[in-house]
Each structure stands twice: as structure tokens, then as C-alpha cells.
Design an enzyme around this catalytic site. Structure first.
Site, PDB file in Angstrom:
ATOM      1  N   LYS A  24       0.839  -1.219   0.000  1.00 55.89           N
ATOM      2  CA  LYS A  24       0.000   0.000   0.000  1.00 55.89           C
ATOM      3  C   LYS A  24       0.871   1.264   0.000  1.00 55.89           C
ATOM      4  O   LYS A  24       0.655   2.177  -0.788  1.00 55.89           O
ATOM      5  CB  LYS A  24      -0.930   0.020   1.238  1.00 55.89           C
ATOM      6  CG  LYS A  24      -1.851  -1.196   1.344  1.00 55.89           C
ATOM      7  CD  LYS A  24      -2.757  -1.109   2.568  1.00 55.89           C
ATOM      8  CE  LYS A  24      -2.036  -1.141   3.899  1.00 55.89           C
ATOM      9  NZ  LYS A  24      -1.301  -2.404   4.178  1.00 55.89           N
ATOM     10  N   ARG A  99     -10.007   0.728   8.232  1.00 57.46           N
ATOM     11  CA  ARG A  99      -9.603  -0.632   8.585  1.00 57.46           C
ATOM     12  C   ARG A  99     -10.672  -1.354   9.393  1.00 57.46           C
ATOM     13  O   ARG A  99     -10.477  -2.521   9.735  1.00 57.46           O
ATOM     14  CB  ARG A  99      -8.344  -0.561   9.443  1.00 57.46           C
ATOM     15  CG  ARG A  99      -7.053  -0.931   8.722  1.00 57.46           C
ATOM     16  CD  ARG A  99      -5.931  -0.627   9.668  1.00 57.46           C
ATOM     17  NE  ARG A  99      -4.749  -1.379   9.490  1.00 57.46           N
ATOM     18  CZ  ARG A  99      -3.623  -0.922   8.923  1.00 57.46           C
ATOM     19  NH1 ARG A  99      -3.588   0.278   8.403  1.00 57.46           N
ATOM     20  NH2 ARG A  99      -2.554  -1.668   8.884  1.00 57.46           N
ATOM     21  N   ARG A 138      11.433  -5.148   5.236  1.00 55.60           N
ATOM     22  CA  ARG A 138      11.139  -3.735   4.932  1.00 55.60           C
ATOM     23  C   ARG A 138      12.043  -2.768   5.690  1.00 55.60           C
ATOM     24  O   ARG A 138      12.293  -2.928   6.874  1.00 55.60           O
ATOM     25  CB  ARG A 138       9.680  -3.458   5.310  1.00 55.60           C
ATOM     26  CG  ARG A 138       9.336  -1.968   5.405  1.00 55.60           C
ATOM     27  CD  ARG A 138       7.875  -1.707   5.315  1.00 55.60           C
ATOM     28  NE  ARG A 138       7.079  -2.302   6.364  1.00 55.60           N
ATOM     29  CZ  ARG A 138       5.750  -2.339   6.340  1.00 55.60           C
ATOM     30  NH1 ARG A 138       5.074  -1.835   5.329  1.00 55.60           N
ATOM     31  NH2 ARG A 138       5.084  -2.886   7.333  1.00 55.60           N
ATOM     32  N   ARG A 172      10.737  -0.613  11.331  1.00 55.77           N
ATOM     33  CA  ARG A 172       9.645  -0.436  12.290  1.00 55.77           C
ATOM     34  C   ARG A 172       9.698  -1.476  13.400  1.00 55.77           C
ATOM     35  O   ARG A 172       9.977  -2.646  13.144  1.00 55.77           O
ATOM     36  CB  ARG A 172       8.298  -0.530  11.567  1.00 55.77           C
ATOM     37  CG  ARG A 172       7.923   0.769  10.882  1.00 55.77           C
ATOM     38  CD  ARG A 172       6.784   0.630   9.930  1.00 55.77           C
ATOM     39  NE  ARG A 172       5.661  -0.144  10.446  1.00 55.77           N
ATOM     40  CZ  ARG A 172       4.561  -0.392   9.753  1.00 55.77           C
ATOM     41  NH1 ARG A 172       4.438   0.071   8.523  1.00 55.77           N
ATOM     42  NH2 ARG A 172       3.589  -1.094  10.277  1.00 55.77           N
ATOM     43  N   ARG A 183      -1.096  -8.805  13.262  1.00 51.24           N
ATOM     44  CA  ARG A 183      -1.613  -7.817  12.308  1.00 51.24           C
ATOM     45  C   ARG A 183      -2.414  -8.496  11.197  1.00 51.24           C
ATOM     46  O   ARG A 183      -3.420  -7.965  10.733  1.00 51.24           O
ATOM     47  CB  ARG A 183      -0.449  -6.990  11.747  1.00 51.24           C
ATOM     48  CG  ARG A 183       0.075  -5.988  12.791  1.00 51.24           C
ATOM     49  CD  ARG A 183       1.484  -5.532  12.542  1.00 51.24           C
ATOM     50  NE  ARG A 183       1.665  -4.866  11.275  1.00 51.24           N
ATOM     51  CZ  ARG A 183       2.859  -4.697  10.692  1.00 51.24           C
ATOM     52  NH1 ARG A 183       3.947  -5.149  11.275  1.00 51.24           N
ATOM     53  NH2 ARG A 183       2.941  -4.074   9.553  1.00 51.24           N
TER      54      ARG A 183
END
Ligand code: ADP
Ligand code: ADP
Ligand code: ZN
Length: 229
Positions: A24, A99, A138, A172, A183
Site C-alpha cells: 500500500k 480498517r 522492509r 519499524r 496484524r
């Protein structure tokens, strides 16, 4: 050429739906550049609130670290603040919002109040099995926020951001295998049902987000070009 009789163009409201790591953020930044829209990431806004130590940030911190969703109340408050800034006039790409059913209903109401509606909700479809690898590889540029991946998207010159030349990168705290599992659960339980909500409104689009970044961008770009004419 403008004829003077055209209907004024409405601001574009695009939603990117998808689990953690679907792409996203990566795609929102590419769409921003290509279409002149503004990326609005509730995850980024929440992380900024946590870093600043605002009351919303203090309340959100532990929830985010656990992988659960922050309350609708807090998320809607920071979103409304951001939507009030003038740079969103042309249109927005909502990345990671809504969400929950409550957030989707609040957004529909907010837009209806100003004579607008969601232009398109685009579901980035990926296999759960790919998510852990996407998220644990990431990292982002500390200066400009450009996203990278240990395997799938490395800077052209190792250690230097392609976009801004920055040399500091960050990862993160919630991008670890345990939190990703939480998640993903939250995504399936609370967010995936929104796909049916937007299908019902007639604005749902789907993209195969297992393809490489440029192929996903191509498919998305075609959709955005079509829905924003
Ligand atoms: P999201 O915002 O949905 O959580 P990101 O855009 O941050 O996801 O992407 C997660 C990670 O996967 C990043 O490291 C990014 O570089 C990488 N990535 C994004 N899209 C793809 C793709 N289509 N194929 C492989 N890796 C991708
Ligand atoms: P990703 O898409 O990679 O999971 P985000 O940056 O969008 O990451 O979100 C990180 C975390 O921030 C989420 O796990 C959740 O705790 C919180 N968050 C972000 N957006 C929302 C939202 N719209 N509603 C509730 N919590 C959110
Ligand atoms: Zn950078």
C-alpha cells in the site's frame, strides 16, 4: 479546453485496502507522483503521534506494538486533523484507512456531508504466506520515508537513498514475525470485510499484488486513470 459548462472536477478519494506488507505505502507514493494526489497513511500519522508523545500517540503506542488496531476514536481524530489541511483538495490516497466497519461508515458520512463519495477502493490481493517476508525485509529512508526491501527493492547504490541521497535508514518496531501474525489476524477479522462493503457501493477494484512492484503499479495506474477521468 474548458468550455465553461463543465461540471467542476470532484476531489478524488482512493482507498488502498490490503494486509500488512501488501504494498500500500509503496504504491501510494508512486500514485502520488504520477497523479498529483496526496498519500494519507494513518500508520504514518500514528507513528508521528507516538514519536511526538501526543495524548493520541501515548494511547496508541502499546496497541501498535502488539499488532492490534488502534481505536476508531483516535484514528478518526488524527485523520480529521489531516483532512483539514489544504493540500488534500486535489484528492487523496488513503493508505491503511479505513480498517474497520466503523471507520468505513465514518468516512462515508464525512464524505456525504461535503457532497462527495469514495471514488474507488482498490484491494491489493496477496497470499498470507508472502507477508512475513515482505514485512520483515522492509526498511525506509529516515529522511524522506522512501520504502525499500532487503531483497525486492534495494537502493541502486547500497546505503544511499535513491530519492534524496540520505544515508540513514530505519526499521519499524512492529515489523517482526510475531507482530505480523497479529496484524494479519486483525486484517482478516476487521478489515477484509470492507471488501464487501465497497463491492456493495459499486466502487471495488482488485489488483494482483503478488506481481513485482512495477507490474502492480501498472495495473493500479490503469485503474486510477480510468476512475479519475
Ligand atoms: P504496506 O504499506 O502495505 O504495509 P509496503 O508498501 O511498505 O506495504 O511494502 C512492504 C515491503 O514489501 C516493502 O519493503 C516493499 O519494498 C516491499 N514490496 C512492496 N510491494 C512489493 C511487491 N509487489 N513485490 C515485492 N516486494 C514488495
Ligand atoms: P501495515 O499496513 O504495514 O500493517 P500501517 O503503518 O498501516 O502498517 O499500520 C501500523 C499499525 O498502526 C497497525 O498495526 C495499527 O496498530 C495502527 N493503525 C494504522 N492505521 C490504522 C487504522 N486505520 N485503524 C486502526 N489502527 C491503525
Ligand atoms: Zn530518502
Amino acid at each position: 479546453m474548458p468550455t465553461g459548462t463543465e461540471v467542476e472536477t470532484r476531489p478524488v478519494v482512493l482507498i488502498l485496502l490490503g494486509p500488512p506488507g501488501a504494498g500500500k505505502g509503496t504504491q501510494a507514493r508512486m500514485l502520488e507522483e504520477r497523479f498529483g494526489l496526496v498519500q494519507l497513511s494513518t500508520g504514518d500519522l500514528l507513528r508521528a503521534a507516538v514519536a511526538e508523545g501526543t495524548p493520541a500517540g501515548l494511547a496508541a503506542k502499546a496497541v501498535m506494538e502488539s499488532g492490534a488496531l488502534v481505536s476508531d476514536e483516535i484514528v478518526l481524530e488524527i485523520l480529521a486533523e489531516r483532512m483539514a489541511r489544504p493540500d488534500v483538495a486535489r484528492g487523496v490516497i488513503l493508505d491503511g484507512f479505513p480498517r474497520t466497519a466503523g471507520q468505513a461508515a465514518a468516512l462515508d458520512t464525512l464524505l456525504a456531508g461535503v457532497g462527495q463519495a469514495v471514488t474507488a477502493a482498490i484491494s491489493l490481493e496477496v497470499d498470507d504466506a508472502a507477508m512475513v517476508g515482505r514485512v520483515s525485509g522492509r526498511f525506509t529512508c529516515a529522511a524522506c520515508g522512501e520504502g525499500y526491501h532487503d531483497e525486492h527493492k534495494q537502493p541502486a547504490v547500497a546505503g544511499t537513498c535513491d530519492k534524496c541521497g540520505g544515508t540513514e535508514f530505519k526499521r519499524r518496531a512492529d515489523d517482526n514475525a510475531e507482530t505480523v501474525a497479529e496484524r494479519l489476524k486483525a486484517y482478516h477479522a476487521q478489515t477484509a470485510p470492507l471488501i464487501a462493503h465497497y463491492a456493495g457501493l459499486g466502487v471495488l477494484e482488485r489488483v494482483d499484488a503478488m506481481q513485482d512492484i512495477d507490474a502492480v503499479a501498472g495495473g493500479l495506474g490503469d485503474i486510477v486513470a480510468r476512475v479519475t477521468v
